[in-house]
Design a protein around this motif. Structure first.
Motif, short mmCIF file in Angstrom:
data_model
loop_
_atom_site.label_atom_id
_atom_site.label_comp_id
_atom_site.label_asym_id
_atom_site.label_seq_id
_atom_site.Cartn_x
_atom_site.Cartn_y
_atom_site.Cartn_z
N GLN A 150 10.03 40.17 115.80
CA GLN A 150 11.37 40.42 116.31
C GLN A 150 12.31 41.13 115.22
OE1 GLN A 150 11.68 40.20 119.92
NE2 GLN A 150 9.32 39.59 119.26
N LEU A 151 12.90 42.59 115.76
CA LEU A 151 13.64 43.26 115.07
C LEU A 151 15.10 42.98 115.59
CD1 LEU A 151 13.68 45.09 112.64
CD2 LEU A 151 13.64 46.94 114.05
N GLU A 152 16.01 42.13 115.24
CA GLU A 152 17.28 42.14 115.74
C GLU A 152 18.56 42.78 115.10
OE1 GLU A 152 18.33 37.84 115.81
OE2 GLU A 152 16.53 37.23 116.40
N TYR A 153 19.40 43.18 116.02
CA TYR A 153 20.45 44.02 115.77
C TYR A 153 21.51 43.95 116.81
CZ TYR A 153 22.98 48.25 114.24
OH TYR A 153 23.72 49.34 113.78
N ASN A 154 22.73 43.38 116.18
CA ASN A 154 23.80 43.16 117.06
C ASN A 154 23.59 42.21 118.27
OD1 ASN A 154 25.49 44.84 115.26
ND2 ASN A 154 25.28 46.81 116.67
N GLY A 155 22.84 41.38 117.88
CA GLY A 155 22.54 40.22 118.77
C GLY A 155 21.46 40.59 119.83
N GLU A 156 20.84 41.69 119.78
CA GLU A 156 19.92 41.81 120.66
C GLU A 156 18.49 42.51 119.90
OE1 GLU A 156 20.70 43.50 124.78
OE2 GLU A 156 22.20 44.84 123.45
N LYS A 157 17.56 42.57 120.57
CA LYS A 157 16.05 42.56 119.79
C LYS A 157 15.17 43.59 120.52
CE LYS A 157 14.10 38.51 122.01
NZ LYS A 157 13.55 37.06 121.76
N VAL A 158 14.10 44.06 119.54
CA VAL A 158 13.05 44.71 120.11
C VAL A 158 11.88 44.22 119.29
CG1 VAL A 158 14.37 47.01 120.74
CG2 VAL A 158 13.32 46.84 118.16
N THR A 159 10.65 44.44 119.73
CA THR A 159 9.58 44.00 119.26
C THR A 159 8.95 45.12 118.23
OG1 THR A 159 8.94 42.30 120.92
CG2 THR A 159 7.03 43.13 119.37
N LEU A 160 8.77 44.74 117.04
CA LEU A 160 8.17 45.74 116.13
C LEU A 160 6.86 45.27 115.58
CD1 LEU A 160 8.43 48.36 114.33
CD2 LEU A 160 9.25 46.56 112.30
N ILE A 161 5.88 46.28 115.90
CA ILE A 161 4.48 45.62 115.75
C ILE A 161 3.79 46.68 114.55
CG2 ILE A 161 1.95 45.63 116.79
CD1 ILE A 161 3.34 45.28 119.45
#
Length: 288
Positions: A150-161
């Motif tokens: 999980q790549l988190e930024y400013n309290g939200e996230k995306v999935t990095l694979i």
């Protein structure tokens, strides 16, 4: 008695020499003059916190050096002000390996921004790969080997694979095993389909597999821009794609999947590129 060239013939010879000199200078310049290609990708699946998030992509360095200790390359990366840096394979060249050059670059890159790395086919042929991996991790680089996070930024996230290059498992693709293997791996790594997914994978020729697995964004390399780029045609030849490759450089879109193919920085089997400057990709995410 020797015959002199006619004035017309002399002009023709001088013109030919001038053209050849221009081509030689253009080719030398075109193999050393770094450029940044800026790309934006928008989606309503990108979290609002990631609007304007910047990813600098380095691919296919092949132990090339731009400036002393890669100072020129590192300066450009710094000026890009990326939130993260991704390295999409072939950081070293299996035939002319210099682990120290790769690690020196990685150490400085990791000081600019969080740096994430996946292997390419050259690492798959590298006897010193374990040494390279250990060194990268000691420099603070995240090595993604068939892994997701999980790549988190400013309290939200995306999935990095990150996918390891298929050459670590299969030496060839005579029976079409590679797409099936990658499909199985990806489906196991994607997990929560609600997250926006960013895939680091060296191989652009597997685009259809990435699409079928529902990946949102792929960052890839390997094609070297087609090595020799022809006006109105594009790249001439690329590994695993052959002549006139379909996926050689730039942005490709199918359905909800975007793939960016970086032309890369260094050369390998073919030591010269033409009309195809070494490239860093600067990607900006736009939340719709």
């Amino acid at each position: 008695m020797k015959k002199r060239l006619s004035k017309k013939a002399l002009i023709s010879v001088c013109t030919l020499i001038a053209v050849l000199l221009v081509l030689i200078i253009w080719t030398i310049w075109g193999n050393t003059a770094l450029m940044v290609s800026t790309v934006t990708v928008s989606s309503n699946r990108i979290p609002a916190a990631f609007n304007g998030f910047r990813i600098a992509q380095v691919s296919d360095l092949h132990n090339a050096v731009f400036g002393e200790n890669n100072a020129e390359l590192l300066q450009i990366l710094s000026e890009c002000k990326p939130n993260i840096i991704v390295v999409t394979g072939d950081l070293v060249d299996a035939e002319h390996t210099d682990i120290d050059v790769a690690l020196d670059f990685a150490k400085e890159a990791a000081q600019i921004a969080g740096t994430y790395y996946v292997t390419g086919n050259h690492e798959g042929s590298l006897s010193q790969y374990d040494e390279l991996k250990t060194g990268l991790e000691s420099m603070g680089v995240v090595v993604l080997e068939d892994a997701s996070m999980q790549l988190e930024y400013n309290g939200e996230k995306v999935t990095l694979i990150g996918l390891s290059d298929p050459s670590f498992t299969l030496k060839g693709n005579m029976l079409g095993e590679v797409p099936a293997m990658v499909d199985t791996k990806l489906r196991g790594l994607i997990g929560d389909k609600d997250d926006y997914t960013i895939l680091l994978s060296h191989r652009p020729e597997l685009f259809e597999t990435y699409v079928n697995c529902g990946v949102d964004l792929v960052l890839s390399g390997h094609a070297h821009g087609g090595q020799f780029r022809l006006p109105f045609i594009g790249g001439l030849v690329a590994p695993n794609q052959g002549l006139f490759p379909k996926y050689d450089a730039g942005l490709y879109t199918k359905g909800d999947t975007n793939m960016i193919v970086c032309r890369g920085l260094g050369n390998s089997i073919i030591p010269i590129r033409f009309n195809n400057r070494p490239e860093i990709v600067l990607l900006e995410l736009i939340a719709e």
